[in-house]
Design a protein around this motif. Sequence first.
Motif, PDB file in Angstrom:
ATOM      1  N   THR A  44      29.873 -35.287  59.952  1.00 37.26           N
ATOM      2  CA  THR A  44      30.977 -34.498  60.491  1.00 37.26           C
ATOM      3  C   THR A  44      32.141 -34.531  59.497  1.00 37.26           C
ATOM      4  N   ILE A  45      32.943 -33.481  59.518  1.00 37.79           N
ATOM      5  CA  ILE A  45      34.079 -33.384  58.598  1.00 37.79           C
ATOM      6  C   ILE A  45      35.281 -34.082  59.216  1.00 37.79           C
ATOM      7  N   SER A  46      35.787 -35.088  58.514  1.00 39.42           N
ATOM      8  CA  SER A  46      36.926 -35.868  59.010  1.00 39.42           C
ATOM      9  C   SER A  46      38.200 -35.602  58.228  1.00 39.42           C
ATOM     10  N   ALA A  47      38.105 -34.937  57.079  1.00 41.49           N
ATOM     11  CA  ALA A  47      39.285 -34.596  56.274  1.00 41.49           C
ATOM     12  C   ALA A  47      38.965 -33.332  55.491  1.00 41.49           C
ATOM     13  N   TYR A  48      39.981 -32.480  55.303  1.00 41.10           N
ATOM     14  CA  TYR A  48      39.717 -31.190  54.660  1.00 41.10           C
ATOM     15  C   TYR A  48      40.990 -30.663  54.021  1.00 41.10           C
ATOM     16  N   GLN A  49      40.849 -30.127  52.808  1.00 41.44           N
ATOM     17  CA  GLN A  49      41.976 -29.487  52.118  1.00 41.44           C
ATOM     18  C   GLN A  49      41.416 -28.440  51.173  1.00 41.44           C
ATOM     19  N   ALA A  50      41.921 -27.221  51.250  1.00 40.81           N
ATOM     20  CA  ALA A  50      41.461 -26.139  50.380  1.00 40.81           C
ATOM     21  C   ALA A  50      42.660 -25.396  49.816  1.00 40.81           C
ATOM     22  N   SER A  51      42.606 -25.089  48.519  1.00 42.93           N
ATOM     23  CA  SER A  51      43.682 -24.371  47.833  1.00 42.93           C
ATOM     24  C   SER A  51      43.077 -23.240  47.021  1.00 42.93           C
ATOM     25  N   ASN A  52      43.691 -22.053  47.081  1.00 42.20           N
ATOM     26  CA  ASN A  52      43.195 -20.929  46.295  1.00 42.20           C
ATOM     27  C   ASN A  52      43.306 -21.182  44.810  1.00 42.20           C
ATOM     28  N   TYR A  53      44.358 -21.885  44.399  1.00 42.90           N
ATOM     29  CA  TYR A  53      44.525 -22.207  42.976  1.00 42.90           C
ATOM     30  C   TYR A  53      45.341 -23.482  42.869  1.00 42.90           C
ATOM     31  N   ASP A  54      44.759 -24.504  42.238  1.00 42.04           N
ATOM     32  CA  ASP A  54      45.436 -25.786  42.150  1.00 42.04           C
ATOM     33  C   ASP A  54      44.868 -26.558  40.964  1.00 42.04           C
ATOM     34  N   VAL A  55      45.410 -27.740  40.750  1.00 44.08           N
ATOM     35  CA  VAL A  55      44.927 -28.652  39.712  1.00 44.08           C
ATOM     36  C   VAL A  55      44.099 -29.741  40.372  1.00 44.08           C
ATOM     37  N   ALA A  56      43.005 -30.123  39.741  1.00 42.30           N
ATOM     38  CA  ALA A  56      42.188 -31.243  40.213  1.00 42.30           C
ATOM     39  C   ALA A  56      41.893 -32.162  39.039  1.00 42.30           C
ATOM     40  N   THR A  57      42.033 -33.454  39.270  1.00 43.33           N
ATOM     41  CA  THR A  57      41.717 -34.459  38.258  1.00 43.33           C
ATOM     42  C   THR A  57      40.500 -35.237  38.736  1.00 43.33           C
ATOM     43  N   LEU A  58      39.435 -35.212  37.939  1.00 42.12           N
ATOM     44  CA  LEU A  58      38.174 -35.842  38.329  1.00 42.12           C
ATOM     45  C   LEU A  58      37.801 -36.922  37.323  1.00 42.12           C
ATOM     46  N   PRO A  59      37.298 -38.082  37.781  1.00 39.35           N
ATOM     47  CA  PRO A  59      36.823 -39.099  36.844  1.00 39.35           C
ATOM     48  C   PRO A  59      35.545 -38.626  36.163  1.00 39.35           C
ATOM     49  N   SER A  60      35.460 -38.823  34.869  1.00 38.12           N
ATOM     50  CA  SER A  60      34.293 -38.358  34.112  1.00 38.12           C
ATOM     51  C   SER A  60      33.549 -39.495  33.436  1.00 38.12           C
ATOM     52  N   GLY A  61      33.852 -40.728  33.816  1.00 34.79           N
ATOM     53  CA  GLY A  61      33.200 -41.898  33.229  1.00 34.79           C
ATOM     54  C   GLY A  61      33.702 -43.155  33.915  1.00 34.79           C
ATOM     55  N   PRO A  62      33.216 -44.310  33.477  1.00 38.24           N
ATOM     56  CA  PRO A  62      33.654 -45.580  34.081  1.00 38.24           C
ATOM     57  C   PRO A  62      35.159 -45.792  33.918  1.00 38.24           C
ATOM     58  N   ILE A  63      35.761 -46.467  34.894  1.00 40.48           N
ATOM     59  CA  ILE A  63      37.199 -46.739  34.871  1.00 40.48           C
ATOM     60  C   ILE A  63      37.405 -48.229  35.094  1.00 40.48           C
ATOM     61  N   ALA A  64      37.834 -48.904  34.055  1.00 36.58           N
ATOM     62  CA  ALA A  64      38.070 -50.345  34.155  1.00 36.58           C
ATOM     63  C   ALA A  64      39.433 -50.634  34.777  1.00 36.58           C
ATOM     64  N   ASN A  65      40.427 -49.842  34.394  1.00 35.27           N
ATOM     65  CA  ASN A  65      41.796 -50.042  34.855  1.00 35.27           C
ATOM     66  C   ASN A  65      42.307 -48.736  35.448  1.00 35.27           C
ATOM     67  N   ALA A  66      42.607 -48.731  36.748  1.00 39.15           N
ATOM     68  CA  ALA A  66      43.024 -47.505  37.431  1.00 39.15           C
ATOM     69  C   ALA A  66      44.341 -46.967  36.907  1.00 39.15           C
ATOM     70  N   ARG A  67      45.140 -47.806  36.241  1.00 43.74           N
ATOM     71  CA  ARG A  67      46.441 -47.385  35.722  1.00 43.74           C
ATOM     72  C   ARG A  67      46.382 -46.934  34.266  1.00 43.74           C
TER      73      ARG A  67
END
Length: 317
Positions: free
Chosen positions: A40-63
């Motif tokens: 079931t869907i518990s959270a939802y957000q949709a934008s016609n045009y926006d910026v998205a930042t996606l992880p593309s590899g391992p992350i040792a330090n979140a900062r």
Amino acid sequence: MELKRLTHLAALLLACSTPAIADIEGSADHPLLGRFGDATISAYQASNYDVATLPSGPIANARAVDNQLELQGRVTRIGYRLPVAHSALEVARNYEATLAEGNFDVLFSCAGSDQCGFGFSRYVLNLGVVFPRGFDRAAFNESFRALLAKRADAQGTAHVFLYFMEDRANNRTLVRQIVVESEPLQLGQVSVKDASALQAALDTDGSVIVDGIFFAADSATIEAESAEALEQMAELLRSAPELAVYIVGHTDNQGSLDYNLELSQRRANAVVEALSALDGIDAARLDARGVASLAPIASNAGDAGRAQNRRVELVLQ
């Protein structure tokens, strides 16, 4: 992609059973990718045009992240919940098969902190970078998996990021999904009020929102496409030499109030400076004021409302 093919891809994950708990209002599966089983869907957000930042590899330090992909386009974020009997591995494998059927290439996948890095979960769930803060409840443990996939064809480019996690303390498995459909931004959607329309609104209401004033993100730098709106403001001032106005800058409520007060003041100042540089405009007739998010005209809970609240307004002195 043909509608028939889209429907087939979405159906690959859908089970025959009906979810016992209803999806949140206004939500829906993305046309490119259906849900797993009785999720079931518990959270939802949709934008016609926006910026998205996606992880593309391992992350040792979140900062201190260097493995990330910055994308722009139509962005859809969905949070799903499943019975915990479905492990993160089972759900991930089903999604992987569906993405392969849809001609997506997996760019990156990992499982647990050993593969994903010890900062990965915090970066994805807790910093408000990948998903907004408060998007859905998060579970921090080693029973998680993630993948990033891409498809590029004649219909365009789409990226899918998925994060799977078992929350056994609450008897559920959670799925967070982002789909980014890259497409050019459609400009020319904002009509600029001409000088006579600005004057009419001031006469009627004592204030008027000036559409078409754009600033660089988190900045008081006025974008070049604001030139027409600035010229119409200047024409208003030239046509009514006795007119004196406040130039009021507004922001949304993202960030602290103190910061937004300072940002809105800088933006109001920038508009006054830009108008003063045009022929026939006396800066003494303009008083810049920044009020941050203290006078919203829409809800700040969503992107559309926040966009309306970020504005410049003329108010009669």
